[in-house]
Design a protein around this motif. Structure first.
Motif, PDB file in Angstrom:
ATOM      1  N   ALA A  78       0.852  -1.189   0.000  1.00 54.53           N
ATOM      2  CA  ALA A  78       0.000   0.000   0.000  1.00 54.53           C
ATOM      3  C   ALA A  78       0.891   1.242   0.000  1.00 54.53           C
ATOM      4  CB  ALA A  78      -0.907  -0.007   1.239  1.00 54.53           C
ATOM      5  N   PRO A  79       0.334   2.387  -0.437  1.00 52.02           N
ATOM      6  CA  PRO A  79      -1.025   2.570  -0.934  1.00 52.02           C
ATOM      7  C   PRO A  79      -1.149   2.281  -2.431  1.00 52.02           C
ATOM      8  CG  PRO A  79       0.051   4.690  -0.710  1.00 52.02           C
ATOM      9  CD  PRO A  79       1.033   3.665  -0.211  1.00 52.02           C
ATOM     10  N   ILE A  80      -2.303   1.746  -2.806  1.00 53.18           N
ATOM     11  CA  ILE A  80      -2.657   1.514  -4.200  1.00 53.18           C
ATOM     12  C   ILE A  80      -3.974   2.236  -4.441  1.00 53.18           C
ATOM     13  CG2 ILE A  80      -3.281  -0.199  -5.946  1.00 53.18           C
ATOM     14  CD1 ILE A  80      -1.532  -2.208  -4.374  1.00 53.18           C
ATOM     15  N   ARG A  81      -4.006   3.109  -5.462  1.00 55.40           N
ATOM     16  CA  ARG A  81      -5.193   3.923  -5.717  1.00 55.40           C
ATOM     17  C   ARG A  81      -5.557   3.855  -7.200  1.00 55.40           C
ATOM     18  NH1 ARG A  81      -1.399   7.536  -3.391  1.00 55.40           N
ATOM     19  NH2 ARG A  81      -1.593   7.714  -1.108  1.00 55.40           N
ATOM     20  N   LEU A  82      -6.836   3.621  -7.482  1.00 57.63           N
ATOM     21  CA  LEU A  82      -7.366   3.660  -8.841  1.00 57.63           C
ATOM     22  C   LEU A  82      -8.499   4.671  -8.890  1.00 57.63           C
ATOM     23  CD1 LEU A  82      -5.882   0.833  -8.966  1.00 57.63           C
ATOM     24  CD2 LEU A  82      -7.644   0.164 -10.594  1.00 57.63           C
ATOM     25  N   GLY A  83      -8.497   5.494  -9.932  1.00 55.17           N
ATOM     26  CA  GLY A  83      -9.508   6.529 -10.065  1.00 55.17           C
ATOM     27  C   GLY A  83     -10.825   6.017 -10.620  1.00 55.17           C
ATOM     28  N   ALA A  84     -11.685   6.938 -10.979  1.00 55.53           N
ATOM     29  CA  ALA A  84     -13.013   6.606 -11.472  1.00 55.53           C
ATOM     30  C   ALA A  84     -12.953   5.934 -12.837  1.00 55.53           C
ATOM     31  CB  ALA A  84     -13.862   7.875 -11.553  1.00 55.53           C
ATOM     32  N   TYR A  85     -13.892   5.028 -13.074  1.00 56.02           N
ATOM     33  CA  TYR A  85     -14.083   4.359 -14.355  1.00 56.02           C
ATOM     34  C   TYR A  85     -12.814   3.642 -14.833  1.00 56.02           C
ATOM     35  CZ  TYR A  85     -18.405   6.913 -14.216  1.00 56.02           C
ATOM     36  OH  TYR A  85     -19.629   7.392 -13.806  1.00 56.02           O
ATOM     37  N   ALA A  86     -12.114   3.044 -13.892  1.00 56.96           N
ATOM     38  CA  ALA A  86     -10.958   2.216 -14.250  1.00 56.96           C
ATOM     39  C   ALA A  86     -11.452   0.915 -14.867  1.00 56.96           C
ATOM     40  CB  ALA A  86     -10.123   1.921 -13.013  1.00 56.96           C
TER      41      ALA A  86
ATOM     42  N   GLU B 116      11.982   2.671   1.668  1.00 55.59           N
ATOM     43  CA  GLU B 116      12.147   3.177   3.034  1.00 55.59           C
ATOM     44  C   GLU B 116      10.794   3.643   3.535  1.00 55.59           C
ATOM     45  OE1 GLU B 116      13.829   7.457   2.953  1.00 55.59           O
ATOM     46  OE2 GLU B 116      14.885   6.371   1.349  1.00 55.59           O
ATOM     47  N   ALA B 117      10.683   3.872   4.808  1.00 53.57           N
ATOM     48  CA  ALA B 117       9.407   4.238   5.418  1.00 53.57           C
ATOM     49  C   ALA B 117       8.815   5.467   4.740  1.00 53.57           C
ATOM     50  CB  ALA B 117       9.597   4.502   6.909  1.00 53.57           C
ATOM     51  N   GLY B 118       7.530   5.401   4.439  1.00 52.24           N
ATOM     52  CA  GLY B 118       6.832   6.526   3.833  1.00 52.24           C
ATOM     53  C   GLY B 118       6.967   6.607   2.335  1.00 52.24           C
ATOM     54  N   LYS B 119       7.704   5.686   1.721  1.00 49.23           N
ATOM     55  CA  LYS B 119       7.903   5.684   0.270  1.00 49.23           C
ATOM     56  C   LYS B 119       7.021   4.614  -0.369  1.00 49.23           C
ATOM     57  CE  LYS B 119      11.258   8.782   0.127  1.00 49.23           C
ATOM     58  NZ  LYS B 119      11.161  10.044  -0.644  1.00 49.23           N
ATOM     59  N   GLY B 120       6.919   4.709  -1.669  1.00 50.62           N
ATOM     60  CA  GLY B 120       6.225   3.704  -2.445  1.00 50.62           C
ATOM     61  C   GLY B 120       4.727   3.934  -2.528  1.00 50.62           C
ATOM     62  N   HIS B 121       4.211   4.000  -3.742  1.00 48.28           N
ATOM     63  CA  HIS B 121       2.762   4.051  -3.959  1.00 48.28           C
ATOM     64  C   HIS B 121       2.493   3.806  -5.442  1.00 48.28           C
ATOM     65  CE1 HIS B 121       2.464   7.908  -6.171  1.00 48.28           C
ATOM     66  NE2 HIS B 121       3.499   8.281  -5.427  1.00 48.28           N
ATOM     67  N   ILE B 122       1.300   3.350  -5.726  1.00 51.17           N
ATOM     68  CA  ILE B 122       0.806   3.246  -7.104  1.00 51.17           C
ATOM     69  C   ILE B 122      -0.484   4.055  -7.157  1.00 51.17           C
ATOM     70  CG2 ILE B 122      -0.113   1.730  -8.896  1.00 51.17           C
ATOM     71  CD1 ILE B 122       1.642  -0.513  -7.689  1.00 51.17           C
TER      72      ILE B 122
ATOM     73  N   SER C  32       5.237  -2.172 -10.263  1.00 51.43           N
ATOM     74  CA  SER C  32       5.957  -2.412  -9.011  1.00 51.43           C
ATOM     75  C   SER C  32       6.606  -1.119  -8.535  1.00 51.43           C
ATOM     76  CB  SER C  32       7.034  -3.486  -9.207  1.00 51.43           C
ATOM     77  OG  SER C  32       6.450  -4.695  -9.669  1.00 51.43           O
ATOM     78  N   SER C  33       6.334  -0.739  -7.287  1.00 57.50           N
ATOM     79  CA  SER C  33       6.814   0.544  -6.780  1.00 57.50           C
ATOM     80  C   SER C  33       7.581   0.403  -5.480  1.00 57.50           C
ATOM     81  CB  SER C  33       5.631   1.490  -6.570  1.00 57.50           C
ATOM     82  OG  SER C  33       6.071   2.679  -5.932  1.00 57.50           O
ATOM     83  N   ALA C  34       8.734   1.070  -5.422  1.00 62.69           N
ATOM     84  CA  ALA C  34       9.476   1.251  -4.177  1.00 62.69           C
ATOM     85  C   ALA C  34       9.520   2.720  -3.779  1.00 62.69           C
ATOM     86  CB  ALA C  34      10.899   0.718  -4.325  1.00 62.69           C
ATOM     87  N   GLU C  35       9.401   3.626  -4.762  1.00 61.40           N
ATOM     88  CA  GLU C  35       9.487   5.067  -4.536  1.00 61.40           C
ATOM     89  C   GLU C  35       8.146   5.745  -4.778  1.00 61.40           C
ATOM     90  OE1 GLU C  35      11.264   8.796  -3.679  1.00 61.40           O
ATOM     91  OE2 GLU C  35      12.014   6.759  -3.385  1.00 61.40           O
ATOM     92  N   GLY C  36       7.557   5.521  -5.941  1.00 61.54           N
ATOM     93  CA  GLY C  36       6.267   6.126  -6.264  1.00 61.54           C
ATOM     94  C   GLY C  36       6.008   6.100  -7.755  1.00 61.54           C
ATOM     95  N   ILE C  37       4.849   5.599  -8.163  1.00 67.63           N
ATOM     96  CA  ILE C  37       4.448   5.559  -9.572  1.00 67.63           C
ATOM     97  C   ILE C  37       3.115   6.276  -9.680  1.00 67.63           C
ATOM     98  CG2 ILE C  37       3.743   4.095 -11.505  1.00 67.63           C
ATOM     99  CD1 ILE C  37       5.722   1.989 -10.469  1.00 67.63           C
ATOM    100  N   THR C  38       3.096   7.344 -10.489  1.00 65.62           N
ATOM    101  CA  THR C  38       1.899   8.156 -10.664  1.00 65.62           C
ATOM    102  C   THR C  38       1.493   8.129 -12.129  1.00 65.62           C
ATOM    103  OG1 THR C  38       2.572   9.606  -8.847  1.00 65.62           O
ATOM    104  CG2 THR C  38       0.875  10.428 -10.344  1.00 65.62           C
ATOM    105  N   ILE C  39       0.276   7.674 -12.382  1.00 67.17           N
ATOM    106  CA  ILE C  39      -0.248   7.549 -13.740  1.00 67.17           C
ATOM    107  C   ILE C  39      -1.488   8.427 -13.832  1.00 67.17           C
ATOM    108  CG2 ILE C  39      -1.219   5.949 -15.437  1.00 67.17           C
ATOM    109  CD1 ILE C  39       0.464   3.740 -14.068  1.00 67.17           C
TER     110      ILE C  39
END
Length: 239
Positions: free
Chosen positions: A50-58, A76-82, A97-104
């Motif tokens: 976590a965190p994993i987030r999908l927006g509307a109408y995915a 590291e603590a507080g890092k990583g998200h999709i 796959s995320s260790a730092e952060g992936i924003t789409i």
């Protein structure tokens, strides 16, 4: 199978079960899942971290041989998200796959078998470490082609297309097509052209639902429960 032999009532029940499965088993594992989502075969979608987030109408499509996998392993603590915006399309076999952060961003499409990662996952000399991680960003209306790989630290500009099998190791400007290994610009798109995005497809969700229902009913008209069971147990040529 060349034809869907299910009666409409069976197909409708199957679609409702998919929706129930996604709500009951997948949504609790996500920090956010927007309204209007569609998961096809959601039991083949795997979520970790976590965190994993999908927006509307995915729209997320998975198959038995090509599962969809979203994984967050913080470097590291507080890092990583999709985080995936509205109107996203995720096709079978996609891995993120995320260790730092992936924003789409909104309206992005990710084709069959693509892989997006923000980390090496192992150090060059220290193979026990996570290696270096750098965030990945995909801006609005990006299209990632079949089996492409998007690597750490990359930003892909608005409307750009990553060709099938490309390996992206450097950032991609907006409004272009990149192909190859490493991916390079082969075409520039006209930013003055009108881009029709997935948001247009979902501009009237109620009408879209009615149209899909009418199409399903027309395609399955004449199918019976007995006929469906017969084709399941005793398939013949052309089924």
């Amino acid at each position: 199978m060349t034809k869907d032999h299910r009666p409409y009532v069976v197909k409708k029940a199957y679609l409702k079960f998919q929706k129930f499965y996604a709500r009951h088993f997948l949504r609790p594992q996500m920090d956010h899942l927007g309204p209007g989502f569609t998961f096809m075969r959601p039991w083949h979608v795997e979520l970790f971290g976590a965190p994993i987030r999908l927006g509307a109408y995915a729209t997320v499509i998975a198959t038995p041989d090509k599962k969809v996998r979203f994984s967050v392993w913080p470097a590291e603590a507080g890092k990583g998200h999709i985080t995936i915006g509205d109107y996203g399309l995720i096709c079978p076999g996609v891995r993120i796959s995320s260790a730092e952060g992936i924003t789409i961003a909104d309206n992005c499409m990710i084709a069959n078998g693509a892989y997006i990662t923000d980390s090496d996952w192992h150090g060059i000399y220290n193979r026990l470490s996570f290696g270096k991680a750098r965030a990945v960003t995909m801006e609005r209306n990006v299209w990632i082609g079949d089996s492409a790989i998007v690597c750490k630290g990359v930003t892909i500009g608005e409307n750009s297309i990553v060709g099938a099998g490309a390996i992206v190791v450097d950032s991609v400007p907006a409004n272009c097509v990149v192909v190859g290994n490493p991916a390079r610009v082969v075409k520039n798109l006209d930013p003055n052209e009108t881009f029709t995005t997935r948001a247009e497809f979902f501009s009237d969700p109620a009408r879209l639902a009615r149209d899909f229902m009418a199409w399903e009913q027309a395609m399955l008209r004449g199918n019976t429960l007995f006929g469906w069971l017969r084709h399941l147990l005793f398939p013949t040529r052309g089924d």
